[in-house]
Design a protein around this motif. Structure first.
Motif, PDB file in Angstrom:
ATOM      1  N   GLN A 107       0.825  -1.201   0.000  1.00  0.00           N
ATOM      2  CA  GLN A 107       0.000   0.000   0.000  1.00  0.00           C
ATOM      3  C   GLN A 107       0.861   1.253   0.000  1.00  0.00           C
ATOM      4  O   GLN A 107       0.936   1.970   1.002  1.00  0.00           O
ATOM      5  N   PRO A 108       1.509   1.556  -1.131  1.00  0.00           N
ATOM      6  CA  PRO A 108       2.287   2.793  -1.179  1.00  0.00           C
ATOM      7  C   PRO A 108       1.358   4.009  -1.120  1.00  0.00           C
ATOM      8  O   PRO A 108       0.242   3.966  -1.623  1.00  0.00           O
ATOM      9  N   THR A 109       1.847   5.064  -0.486  1.00  0.00           N
ATOM     10  CA  THR A 109       1.072   6.298  -0.434  1.00  0.00           C
ATOM     11  C   THR A 109       1.196   7.032  -1.770  1.00  0.00           C
ATOM     12  O   THR A 109       2.074   6.725  -2.588  1.00  0.00           O
ATOM     13  N   LEU A 110       0.349   8.009  -1.982  1.00  0.00           N
ATOM     14  CA  LEU A 110       0.444   8.830  -3.198  1.00  0.00           C
ATOM     15  C   LEU A 110       1.800   9.526  -3.265  1.00  0.00           C
ATOM     16  O   LEU A 110       2.405   9.621  -4.337  1.00  0.00           O
ATOM     17  N   ASN A 132       4.478   7.006  -4.250  1.00  0.00           N
ATOM     18  CA  ASN A 132       4.385   6.720  -5.691  1.00  0.00           C
ATOM     19  C   ASN A 132       5.006   7.840  -6.518  1.00  0.00           C
ATOM     20  O   ASN A 132       5.715   7.575  -7.495  1.00  0.00           O
ATOM     21  N   ALA A 133       4.748   9.080  -6.135  1.00  0.00           N
ATOM     22  CA  ALA A 133       5.313  10.221  -6.867  1.00  0.00           C
ATOM     23  C   ALA A 133       6.838  10.222  -6.755  1.00  0.00           C
ATOM     24  O   ALA A 133       7.538  10.470  -7.751  1.00  0.00           O
ATOM     25  N   MET A 154       8.748   7.615  -6.223  1.00  0.00           N
ATOM     26  CA  MET A 154       9.267   6.491  -6.994  1.00  0.00           C
ATOM     27  C   MET A 154       9.244   6.792  -8.498  1.00  0.00           C
ATOM     28  O   MET A 154      10.103   6.308  -9.238  1.00  0.00           O
ATOM     29  N   ASP A 155       8.295   7.608  -8.942  1.00  0.00           N
ATOM     30  CA  ASP A 155       8.314   8.074 -10.337  1.00  0.00           C
ATOM     31  C   ASP A 155       9.555   8.933 -10.583  1.00  0.00           C
ATOM     32  O   ASP A 155      10.218   8.806 -11.623  1.00  0.00           O
ATOM     33  N   GLU A 156       9.893   9.802  -9.624  1.00  0.00           N
ATOM     34  CA  GLU A 156      11.108  10.623  -9.731  1.00  0.00           C
ATOM     35  C   GLU A 156      12.349   9.722  -9.747  1.00  0.00           C
ATOM     36  O   GLU A 156      13.298   9.987 -10.499  1.00  0.00           O
ATOM     37  N   HIS A 157      12.354   8.701  -8.913  1.00  0.00           N
ATOM     38  CA  HIS A 157      13.443   7.720  -8.856  1.00  0.00           C
ATOM     39  C   HIS A 157      13.631   7.080 -10.236  1.00  0.00           C
ATOM     40  O   HIS A 157      14.753   6.990 -10.741  1.00  0.00           O
ATOM     41  N   PHE A 158      12.540   6.651 -10.854  1.00  0.00           N
ATOM     42  CA  PHE A 158      12.618   6.026 -12.176  1.00  0.00           C
ATOM     43  C   PHE A 158      13.192   7.004 -13.197  1.00  0.00           C
ATOM     44  O   PHE A 158      14.066   6.646 -13.989  1.00  0.00           O
ATOM     45  N   GLU A 159      12.722   8.253 -13.183  1.00  0.00           N
ATOM     46  CA  GLU A 159      13.220   9.267 -14.122  1.00  0.00           C
ATOM     47  C   GLU A 159      14.709   9.542 -13.902  1.00  0.00           C
ATOM     48  O   GLU A 159      15.466   9.717 -14.868  1.00  0.00           O
ATOM     49  N   TYR A 160      15.136   9.591 -12.642  1.00  0.00           N
ATOM     50  CA  TYR A 160      16.544   9.807 -12.307  1.00  0.00           C
ATOM     51  C   TYR A 160      17.401   8.696 -12.912  1.00  0.00           C
ATOM     52  O   TYR A 160      18.424   8.961 -13.552  1.00  0.00           O
ATOM     53  N   PHE A 212      22.946   9.011  -3.048  1.00  0.00           N
ATOM     54  CA  PHE A 212      22.186   9.896  -2.168  1.00  0.00           C
ATOM     55  C   PHE A 212      21.364  10.938  -2.932  1.00  0.00           C
ATOM     56  O   PHE A 212      20.447  11.525  -2.368  1.00  0.00           O
ATOM     57  N   ASN A 213      21.661  11.150  -4.214  1.00  0.00           N
ATOM     58  CA  ASN A 213      20.843  12.037  -5.048  1.00  0.00           C
ATOM     59  C   ASN A 213      19.640  11.325  -5.655  1.00  0.00           C
ATOM     60  O   ASN A 213      18.773  11.981  -6.244  1.00  0.00           O
ATOM     61  N   ASP A 214      19.592  10.015  -5.548  1.00  0.00           N
ATOM     62  CA  ASP A 214      18.418   9.253  -5.996  1.00  0.00           C
ATOM     63  C   ASP A 214      17.232   9.754  -5.169  1.00  0.00           C
ATOM     64  O   ASP A 214      17.278   9.723  -3.937  1.00  0.00           O
ATOM     65  N   PRO A 215      16.187  10.256  -5.807  1.00  0.00           N
ATOM     66  CA  PRO A 215      15.051  10.801  -5.055  1.00  0.00           C
ATOM     67  C   PRO A 215      14.450   9.839  -4.038  1.00  0.00           C
ATOM     68  O   PRO A 215      13.989  10.270  -2.981  1.00  0.00           O
ATOM     69  N   SER A 216      14.455   8.545  -4.325  1.00  0.00           N
ATOM     70  CA  SER A 216      13.881   7.598  -3.365  1.00  0.00           C
ATOM     71  C   SER A 216      14.699   7.537  -2.079  1.00  0.00           C
ATOM     72  O   SER A 216      14.147   7.284  -1.000  1.00  0.00           O
ATOM     73  N   VAL A 217      15.983   7.794  -2.177  1.00  0.00           N
ATOM     74  CA  VAL A 217      16.868   7.817  -1.010  1.00  0.00           C
ATOM     75  C   VAL A 217      16.836   9.209  -0.375  1.00  0.00           C
ATOM     76  O   VAL A 217      16.658   9.340   0.836  1.00  0.00           O
ATOM     77  N   ALA A 218      16.998  10.239  -1.199  1.00  0.00           N
ATOM     78  CA  ALA A 218      17.051  11.612  -0.699  1.00  0.00           C
ATOM     79  C   ALA A 218      15.769  12.013   0.030  1.00  0.00           C
ATOM     80  O   ALA A 218      15.812  12.801   0.980  1.00  0.00           O
ATOM     81  N   LYS A 219      14.644  11.447  -0.400  1.00  0.00           N
ATOM     82  CA  LYS A 219      13.351  11.817   0.189  1.00  0.00           C
ATOM     83  C   LYS A 219      12.826  10.773   1.166  1.00  0.00           C
ATOM     84  O   LYS A 219      11.644  10.742   1.494  1.00  0.00           O
TER      85      LYS A 219
END
Length: 96
Positions: free
Chosen positions: A18-21, A24-25, A27-33, A72-79
């Protein structure tokens, strides 16, 4: 250039089910990165494990400091959606 691997694990229990909105957003940034890194030639391979345990990122960097910055610049890690574990890697065999 040296090769590195980092593993990412979700910080929150229930992330896979059950990821939150917001998660999910991010993780979309992570994919784009990672997609941009693939296009630039820095990324070698990335993807999630299908048993919902962790994701894998294999990439090239000039040195340990640059590898840490990349991770550490990966959004999933940074955030703070994912925690990350970095390791230097020697790729001994590479398929085509």
């Amino acid at each position: 250039m040296a090769d590195y691997i980092y593993l990412i694990h979700p910080l929150r229990d229930g992330f896979f089910n059950q990821p939150t909105l917001q998660e999910n957003a991010i993780m979309d940034e992570h994919f784009e990165y990672l997609q941009k890194s693939a296009e630039s030639g820095q990324l070698i391979l990335a993807g999630p494990c299908l048993d919902d345990t962790f994701g894998v990122v294999i990439f090239q960097a000039e040195d340990d400091a640059a590898a840490s910055r990349f991770m550490f610049n990966d959004p999933s890690v940074a955030k703070n959606v994912m925690m990350a574990e970095l390791h230097p890697l020697r790729i001994s065999l590479r398929g085509t």
